[in-house]
Motif scaffolding. Sequence first.
Motif, PDB file in Angstrom:
ATOM      1  N   UNK A 154       0.829  -1.208   0.000  1.00 59.34           N
ATOM      2  CA  UNK A 154       0.000   0.000   0.000  1.00 59.34           C
ATOM      3  C   UNK A 154       0.862   1.256   0.000  1.00 59.34           C
ATOM      4  N   UNK A 155       0.358   2.259  -0.699  1.00 56.49           N
ATOM      5  CA  UNK A 155       1.008   3.564  -0.793  1.00 56.49           C
ATOM      6  C   UNK A 155      -0.066   4.605  -0.503  1.00 56.49           C
ATOM      7  N   UNK A 156      -0.010   5.222   0.677  1.00 62.86           N
ATOM      8  CA  UNK A 156      -1.012   6.203   1.068  1.00 62.86           C
ATOM      9  C   UNK A 156      -0.611   7.607   0.644  1.00 62.86           C
ATOM     10  N   UNK A 157      -1.603   8.376   0.252  1.00 58.10           N
ATOM     11  CA  UNK A 157      -1.410   9.759  -0.187  1.00 58.10           C
ATOM     12  C   UNK A 157      -2.393  10.656   0.536  1.00 58.10           C
ATOM     13  N   UNK A 158      -2.202  11.963   0.397  1.00 55.59           N
ATOM     14  CA  UNK A 158      -3.012  12.924   1.145  1.00 55.59           C
ATOM     15  C   UNK A 158      -4.340  13.256   0.484  1.00 55.59           C
ATOM     16  N   UNK A 159      -4.447  13.122  -0.858  1.00 53.99           N
ATOM     17  CA  UNK A 159      -5.670  13.546  -1.543  1.00 53.99           C
ATOM     18  C   UNK A 159      -6.122  12.523  -2.580  1.00 53.99           C
ATOM     19  N   UNK A 160      -7.392  12.610  -2.921  1.00 53.67           N
ATOM     20  CA  UNK A 160      -7.939  11.754  -3.973  1.00 53.67           C
ATOM     21  C   UNK A 160      -7.272  12.060  -5.319  1.00 53.67           C
ATOM     22  N   UNK A 161      -6.967  13.314  -5.578  1.00 53.92           N
ATOM     23  CA  UNK A 161      -6.314  13.694  -6.837  1.00 53.92           C
ATOM     24  C   UNK A 161      -4.946  13.024  -6.969  1.00 53.92           C
ATOM     25  N   UNK A 162      -4.212  12.933  -5.857  1.00 54.10           N
ATOM     26  CA  UNK A 162      -2.909  12.256  -5.891  1.00 54.10           C
ATOM     27  C   UNK A 162      -3.077  10.768  -6.186  1.00 54.10           C
ATOM     28  N   UNK A 163      -4.106  10.153  -5.617  1.00 54.13           N
ATOM     29  CA  UNK A 163      -4.396   8.743  -5.889  1.00 54.13           C
ATOM     30  C   UNK A 163      -4.637   8.555  -7.383  1.00 54.13           C
ATOM     31  N   UNK A 164      -5.496   9.385  -7.953  1.00 56.56           N
ATOM     32  CA  UNK A 164      -5.807   9.278  -9.379  1.00 56.56           C
ATOM     33  C   UNK A 164      -4.565   9.491 -10.243  1.00 56.56           C
ATOM     34  N   UNK A 165      -3.701  10.431  -9.849  1.00 60.39           N
ATOM     35  CA  UNK A 165      -2.492  10.720 -10.616  1.00 60.39           C
ATOM     36  C   UNK A 165      -1.531   9.532 -10.616  1.00 60.39           C
ATOM     37  N   UNK A 166      -1.340   8.881  -9.468  1.00 58.13           N
ATOM     38  CA  UNK A 166      -0.444   7.726  -9.399  1.00 58.13           C
ATOM     39  C   UNK A 166      -1.014   6.573 -10.221  1.00 58.13           C
ATOM     40  N   UNK A 167      -2.308   6.336 -10.135  1.00 57.04           N
ATOM     41  CA  UNK A 167      -2.911   5.265 -10.930  1.00 57.04           C
ATOM     42  C   UNK A 167      -2.779   5.554 -12.424  1.00 57.04           C
ATOM     43  N   UNK A 168      -2.925   6.817 -12.817  1.00 53.35           N
ATOM     44  CA  UNK A 168      -2.756   7.185 -14.225  1.00 53.35           C
ATOM     45  C   UNK A 168      -1.310   6.966 -14.668  1.00 53.35           C
ATOM     46  N   UNK A 169      -0.353   7.308 -13.795  1.00 51.06           N
ATOM     47  CA  UNK A 169       1.056   7.094 -14.113  1.00 51.06           C
ATOM     48  C   UNK A 169       1.340   5.606 -14.300  1.00 51.06           C
ATOM     49  N   UNK A 170       0.824   4.758 -13.410  1.00 49.32           N
ATOM     50  CA  UNK A 170       1.021   3.316 -13.521  1.00 49.32           C
ATOM     51  C   UNK A 170       0.395   2.791 -14.813  1.00 49.32           C
ATOM     52  N   UNK A 171      -0.801   3.269 -15.147  1.00 50.87           N
ATOM     53  CA  UNK A 171      -1.461   2.847 -16.389  1.00 50.87           C
ATOM     54  C   UNK A 171      -0.629   3.237 -17.606  1.00 50.87           C
ATOM     55  N   UNK A 172      -0.038   4.431 -17.580  1.00 52.28           N
ATOM     56  CA  UNK A 172       0.801   4.888 -18.685  1.00 52.28           C
ATOM     57  C   UNK A 172       2.042   4.010 -18.851  1.00 52.28           C
ATOM     58  N   UNK A 173       2.465   3.361 -17.772  1.00 49.72           N
ATOM     59  CA  UNK A 173       3.606   2.447 -17.822  1.00 49.72           C
ATOM     60  C   UNK A 173       3.191   1.032 -18.215  1.00 49.72           C
ATOM     61  N   UNK A 174       1.896   0.835 -18.494  1.00 52.04           N
ATOM     62  CA  UNK A 174       1.402  -0.465 -18.925  1.00 52.04           C
ATOM     63  C   UNK A 174       0.829  -1.337 -17.831  1.00 52.04           C
ATOM     64  N   UNK A 175       0.712  -0.808 -16.620  1.00 54.96           N
ATOM     65  CA  UNK A 175       0.175  -1.591 -15.507  1.00 54.96           C
ATOM     66  C   UNK A 175      -1.334  -1.760 -15.652  1.00 54.96           C
TER      67      UNK A 175
END
Length: 148
Positions: free
Chosen positions: A84-105
Amino acid sequence: MSEAGGTLTVMEQRVSFITLAVADVARSRAFYVDGLGWRPIFEADEVLMLPVAERLILSLWSVEGFTAEIGEPPATGVAPLTLAHNLATEAEVDAVLAEAAALGAAVVPAQHRDWGGYSGYFADPDGFRWEIAMNPGDTGAFVLPPAD
């Protein structure tokens, strides 16, 4: 050593390494180091070590090296655990998931959870699942980096 409930204990309550057996260390390096921008503390052909917290290392070890060390191969299929990787905001969660998706995850989109948080998941190249979460409670505050 400490006393816990009248018994003497030697092992402290802490984790030093999390080791994951990976099919291809170079592929894992491309994902974590080149893609996510994480910095290794040690790397060799069979292992990549990434500091993930104070005194905690994520070790990505070749299946062959892992098997030689522990004496049997790792189980196959989806590992029954998440990191697990906790963040402070929902926007940060969405940004990390988008970054992972861009890497093919493979990504499970974030959603509001019954426990009050907001989280989604992605799978690294070997299928290990990462929960990316905004946790409104004390446990979320516990793992977040200090505010600037």
